[in-house]
Design a protein around this motif. Structure first.
Motif, short mmCIF file in Angstrom:
data_model
loop_
_atom_site.label_atom_id
_atom_site.label_comp_id
_atom_site.label_asym_id
_atom_site.label_seq_id
_atom_site.Cartn_x
_atom_site.Cartn_y
_atom_site.Cartn_z
N ASP A 45 0.81 -1.21 0.00
CA ASP A 45 0.00 0.00 0.00
C ASP A 45 0.85 1.27 0.00
O ASP A 45 0.68 2.16 0.82
N ARG A 68 2.24 4.79 -0.92
CA ARG A 68 1.79 6.07 -1.48
C ARG A 68 2.97 7.03 -1.53
O ARG A 68 3.82 7.02 -0.66
N ASP A 85 -0.58 12.71 -6.21
CA ASP A 85 -0.23 11.35 -5.78
C ASP A 85 0.42 10.62 -6.94
O ASP A 85 -0.25 10.13 -7.84
N GLY A 117 -1.18 4.16 -3.60
CA GLY A 117 -1.52 2.89 -2.96
C GLY A 117 -1.16 1.72 -3.85
O GLY A 117 -2.02 1.12 -4.47
N SER A 130 0.57 -2.01 -4.13
CA SER A 130 1.08 -3.20 -3.46
C SER A 130 1.60 -4.14 -4.53
O SER A 130 0.93 -4.37 -5.53
N GLY A 182 3.04 3.66 3.66
CA GLY A 182 3.18 2.29 3.19
C GLY A 182 4.54 1.73 3.52
O GLY A 182 5.42 2.43 4.02
N ARG A 229 -1.55 3.78 -9.84
CA ARG A 229 -2.05 2.50 -9.30
C ARG A 229 -1.67 1.37 -10.24
O ARG A 229 -1.42 1.60 -11.42
#
Lengths: 236, 413
Positions: free
Chosen positions: A17, A19, A29, A33, A35, A70, A227
């Motif tokens: 996660d 960021r 951003d 997030g 992973s 994260g 993402r």
């Protein structure tokens, strides 16, 4: 969006996660997030349009950048709690960078360039020269040890860079558009070298915008707007 | 990362920009050259004086009279007050080996046949003064004879360089002309006594008898006697020189003709060569402080030069800094690389300056005919100063380099 994988001891690199927010007038951003789990010995490609956050992802995995939030685990070390100088040490020991523009030290010979990460890791001189020589032989440059970068072709320079990336036997090889500055024949040779290194057990993460290059990997992580859009597993 | 590695990288970076690095260290080179040249010359001058005045001169007391308000080099303001009787009386004092009177003889010209040159004065000594070692050829003059000794500079004044056996015509201040036989030529043109200063001009040396003609009626004897400006009272050995100096001053104050002849506000000065050396050292120390001040300014300029070029160098090598960080260099490794480079520049400048200073100093000592003394301790000081200048001027640029963000640095064109 991909499911969050469990971190296992088998992971060379694991992002949980993650960021990364930049404050440029208004907050952006770059990673919103992410992973990602890179098992030991895996070969992963990252694809995405420019501005998708793949460069930031590379920087975070390579410990050049620190996530706003994260966890990043690399070679079994949790990097989030490390000091700047500890991060430098882990970066030198666990990450091998290969760049599009080679990024060799212009005044150092091929041998000294390959030995440089071992200098900062505190490897004694005779030992690191011997290892640098063997690595250069491994990438097919055993006869170019004392050449300066500007005396080498683009393909040869990238081989020196790959040998340098392997110097401290890192947990992961991070290749950022490694063929971006090479002609197609040379590109094929360099990609063949990565294939071999993967076969020998190295973990490789390769960033590219070319589908043909990405297809050398076992799976392709597609990144968009900070993402992971989808993970594509390739069958060969 | 060890120091050897940093130094190696620094040297390769400096070799990559030879001209720029050379110009950068020029300030340091000039500053160090100035100081080393000066301390070399100063040390050599001192050694030369110790050689001249130390050795056998260590037993000498130099005596003259000086108006109280006059200060200056030995003999400044000296008045002719010491009579032949004073010389004889001092000669009889305890521990005195001998007393040599010294006076100057006013001349207008000296001629070798038709070859005439101007010369304002000759030096006259009582006794024969010169030892065989002092002479390149011939012998010293004898008292009572029309004989002269020349230094090499005087011998070379004439078209046909004079040699022992030649005849010289002296035109005295009052217009009379006297023929003298040159009986000897000295082996050096340096000063033959502490009153001659440090220049190497042509000099003619004569016996006081018959050439020195300043005469008064002796206050004690009532007869005409020569009066001299300066005396050398030579003790039996260096250990006795202090006592001899005391007794000389006592005699001069209480019993001498000089005490009668001397003008008011004039005092007797009796100085050992050791005291003279101390004076010279004082002067040298003052000059050294001055030259060091100038050198410090040069070093500050040099330091600014190094700081400036290091800032440029850090900017130029931004990408290299990024590479170093990407392969595991910590901030302090990067700091170390650039600090070492600045220090190496400083040391190279200091080393070049030291060698240049020694060379200039050596040329100077050859020119003035002094023994060459290498100021080793100053060489060490120079290198330490070089390191300091380098480190101080490299601190800010190196700190700049160390805190460079590797991501930006790797993207830097």
């Amino acid at each position: 969006m991909a499911t969050v994988p469990e971190t296992t001891v088998e992971s060379a690199v694991s992002l949980r996660d993650v960021r990364r927010r930049y404050d440029r007038g208004e907050p952006v951003d770059a990673l919103a997030g992410v992973s990602l789990d890179l098992p030991r010995g895996s070969y992963t490609a990252v694809m995405g349009p420019s501005g998708s956050g793949k460069s930031t992802l590379m920087n975070v995995v390579g410990l050049l950048d620190t996530p706003t939030d994260g966890a990043v685990t690399i070679g079994g070390t949790d990097a989030s709690s490390l000091s700047e100088s500890e991060r430098a040490r882990v970066r030198g020991a666990e990450v091998g960078f290969v760049f599009q523009t080679f990024n060799l030290m212009p005044r150092l010979t091929a041998l000294d360039n390959v030995a440089l990460p071992m200098v900062f890791a505190g490897v004694p001189r005779p030992e690191r020269r011997e290892r640098a020589r063997r690595l250069l032989e491994r990438v097919g440059l055993g006869d170019r040890l004392d050449h300066l970068p500007n005396e080498l072709s683009g393909g040869q320079r990238q081989r020196v860079a790959i040998a340098r990336a392997l110097a401290n036997d890192p947990a992961i090889l991070l290749a950022d558009e490694p063929t971006g500055n090479l002609d197609s024949a040379t590109s094929d040779a360099v990609l063949a070298l990565f294939d071999e290194l993967h076969t020998e057990g190295n973990t490789v993460l390769l960033v590219t915008h070319e589908r043909a290059v990405a297809e050398h990997a076992e799976r392709i992580v597609h990144v968009l707007d900070g993402r992971v859009e989808r993970v594509e597993t390739l069958r060969r | 990362m060890d120091l050897g590695e940093s130094v190696g990288m620094s040297l390769s970076a400096i070799r990559g920009h030879k001209l720029r690095s050379g110009l950068t260290v020029l300030g340091v080179v000039i500053g160090i050259t100035a100081v080393i040249t000066f301390v070399t010359l100063g040390g050599s001058l001192q050694a030369g004086l110790v050689g001249d005045l130390g050795g056998e001169g260590a037993s000498n007391v130099n005596v003259w009279s000086s108006p109280t308000e006059v200060s200056g080099p030995p003999g400044a303001g000296a008045q002719p007050v010491f009579t032949d009787r004073d010389v004889r009386e001092l000669d009889r004092q305890q521990d005195v080996r001998q007393v040599v009177a010294r006076g100057t003889v006013r001349l207008s010209t000296v001629s070798d046949g038709n070859d005439t040159v101007a010369l304002q004065q000759a030096t006259a000594y009582g006794r024969s003064y010169f030892a065989p070692d002092d002479l390149r050829e011939g012998r010293s003059f004898r008292q009572g004879a029309d004989e002269a000794v020349l230094n090499p500079a005087a011998a070379a004044l004439f078209e046909d360089e004079l040699r022992a056996g030649d005849t010289l015509t002296l035109a005295l201040e009052d217009g009379r002309e006297v023929d003298v036989r040159v009986v000897g030529v000295l082996d050096t043109s340096t000063a033959q006594d502490p009153f001659e200063g440090f220049t190497q001009g042509p000099r003619v040396y004569l016996p006081t008898d018959p050439f020195y003609e300043r005469v008064v009626t002796g206050p004690t004897s009532g007869d005409p006697e020569r009066v001299y400006q300066t005396l050398f009272v030579i003790a039996d050995g260096p250990e006795q020189v202090g006592g001899v100096r005391e007794r000389t001053l006592t005699y001069l104050a209480e019993e001498s003709d000089a005490a009668t002849l001397v003008a008011p506000n004039v005092e007797f000065v009796a100085q050992t060569n050791e005291q003279l050396l101390d004076q010279v050292r004082d002067i040298l120390d003052t000059l050294t402080a001055f030259v060091t001040g100038v050198a410090v300014i040069s070093l500050v300029v040099g330091a600014i030069g190094i700081a400036n070029i290091m800032l440029v160098s850090v900017t130029e090598r931004t990408r290299e800094i990024g590479i170093m960080k990407a392969v595991g260099a910590r901030d302090r490794d990067v700091l170390g690389v650039f600090l070492t480079e600045a220090a190496v520049l400083g040391v190279v400048g200091a080393a070049v300056g030291t060698v240049a200073g020694l060379a200039v100093g050596y040329a100077g000592t050859v020119f003035v005919d002094l023994p060459f003394v290498v100021p080793w301790e100053w060489g060490v000081v120079a290198v330490v100063v070089g390191v300091l200048v380098g480190v101080v001027s490299g601190l800010y640029p190196a700190w700049n380099a160390a805190r460079t963000d590797p991501i930006d640095a790797l993207r830097y064109e």
